[in-house]
Motif scaffolding. Structure first.
Motif, mmCIF file in Angstrom:
data_model
loop_
_atom_site.group_PDB
_atom_site.id
_atom_site.type_symbol
_atom_site.label_atom_id
_atom_site.label_comp_id
_atom_site.label_asym_id
_atom_site.label_seq_id
_atom_site.Cartn_x
_atom_site.Cartn_y
_atom_site.Cartn_z
ATOM 1 N N SER A 32 0.834 -1.203 0.000
ATOM 2 C CA SER A 32 0.000 0.000 0.000
ATOM 3 C C SER A 32 0.867 1.249 0.000
ATOM 4 O O SER A 32 0.518 2.248 -0.630
ATOM 5 C CB SER A 32 -0.960 0.000 1.189
ATOM 6 N N ALA A 35 1.902 1.725 -3.493
ATOM 7 C CA ALA A 35 0.770 2.202 -4.287
ATOM 8 C C ALA A 35 0.550 3.700 -4.082
ATOM 9 O O ALA A 35 0.273 4.429 -5.038
ATOM 10 C CB ALA A 35 -0.491 1.421 -3.917
ATOM 11 N N VAL A 36 0.695 4.162 -2.846
ATOM 12 C CA VAL A 36 0.534 5.593 -2.567
ATOM 13 C C VAL A 36 1.642 6.387 -3.253
ATOM 14 O O VAL A 36 1.385 7.430 -3.860
ATOM 15 C CB VAL A 36 0.534 5.846 -1.043
ATOM 16 N N ALA A 38 3.357 5.520 -5.930
ATOM 17 C CA ALA A 38 3.111 5.473 -7.372
ATOM 18 C C ALA A 38 1.972 6.421 -7.762
ATOM 19 O O ALA A 38 2.045 7.095 -8.793
ATOM 20 C CB ALA A 38 2.776 4.039 -7.802
ATOM 21 N N ALA A 39 0.936 6.503 -6.946
ATOM 22 C CA ALA A 39 -0.177 7.412 -7.240
ATOM 23 C C ALA A 39 0.289 8.863 -7.176
ATOM 24 O O ALA A 39 -0.100 9.685 -8.027
ATOM 25 C CB ALA A 39 -1.314 7.178 -6.241
ATOM 26 N N ILE A 40 1.138 9.195 -6.215
ATOM 27 C CA ILE A 40 1.650 10.566 -6.119
ATOM 28 C C ILE A 40 2.531 10.890 -7.322
ATOM 29 O O ILE A 40 2.420 11.968 -7.922
ATOM 30 C CB ILE A 40 2.425 10.746 -4.793
ATOM 31 N N LEU A 42 2.522 9.442 -10.377
ATOM 32 C CA LEU A 42 1.716 9.514 -11.595
ATOM 33 C C LEU A 42 0.836 10.765 -11.594
ATOM 34 O O LEU A 42 0.642 11.378 -12.633
ATOM 35 C CB LEU A 42 0.854 8.261 -11.739
ATOM 36 N N GLY A 43 0.331 11.125 -10.423
ATOM 37 C CA GLY A 43 -0.481 12.329 -10.336
ATOM 38 C C GLY A 43 0.338 13.578 -10.589
ATOM 39 O O GLY A 43 -0.117 14.511 -11.256
ATOM 40 N N SER A 44 1.564 13.616 -10.116
ATOM 41 C CA SER A 44 2.405 14.791 -10.348
ATOM 42 C C SER A 44 2.882 14.842 -11.789
ATOM 43 O O SER A 44 3.186 15.916 -12.325
ATOM 44 C CB SER A 44 3.596 14.791 -9.385
ATOM 45 N N SER A 46 1.008 13.896 -14.373
ATOM 46 C CA SER A 46 -0.111 14.278 -15.214
ATOM 47 C C SER A 46 -0.400 15.775 -15.129
ATOM 48 O O SER A 46 -0.980 16.353 -16.033
ATOM 49 C CB SER A 46 -1.365 13.481 -14.854
#
Length: 50
Positions: A32, A35-36, A38-40, A42-44, A46
């Motif tokens: 987890s 995952a957090v 990776a989300a940060i 990928l979000g940065s 985009s």
């Protein structure tokens, strides 16, 4: 003597089960966290700040 060995076996099984549960909880926390991160990332990526 037979009851003692059965009780010892049950105790050993409970301890090994507890150890497996602790290891799976550790793996869940590790995945987890990845995952957090990776989300940060990928979000940065985009969002284009420049």
């Amino acid at each position: 003597m037979r009851e003692l060995s059965a009780e010892a076996r049950l105790h050993f099984y409970a301890r090994s089960l507890s150890r497996q549960t602790r290891a799976s909880a550790h793996h869940l926390a590790l995945y987890s966290a990845f995952a957090v991160i990776a989300a940060i990332v990928l979000g940065s990526l985009s969002v284009h700040p420049f």
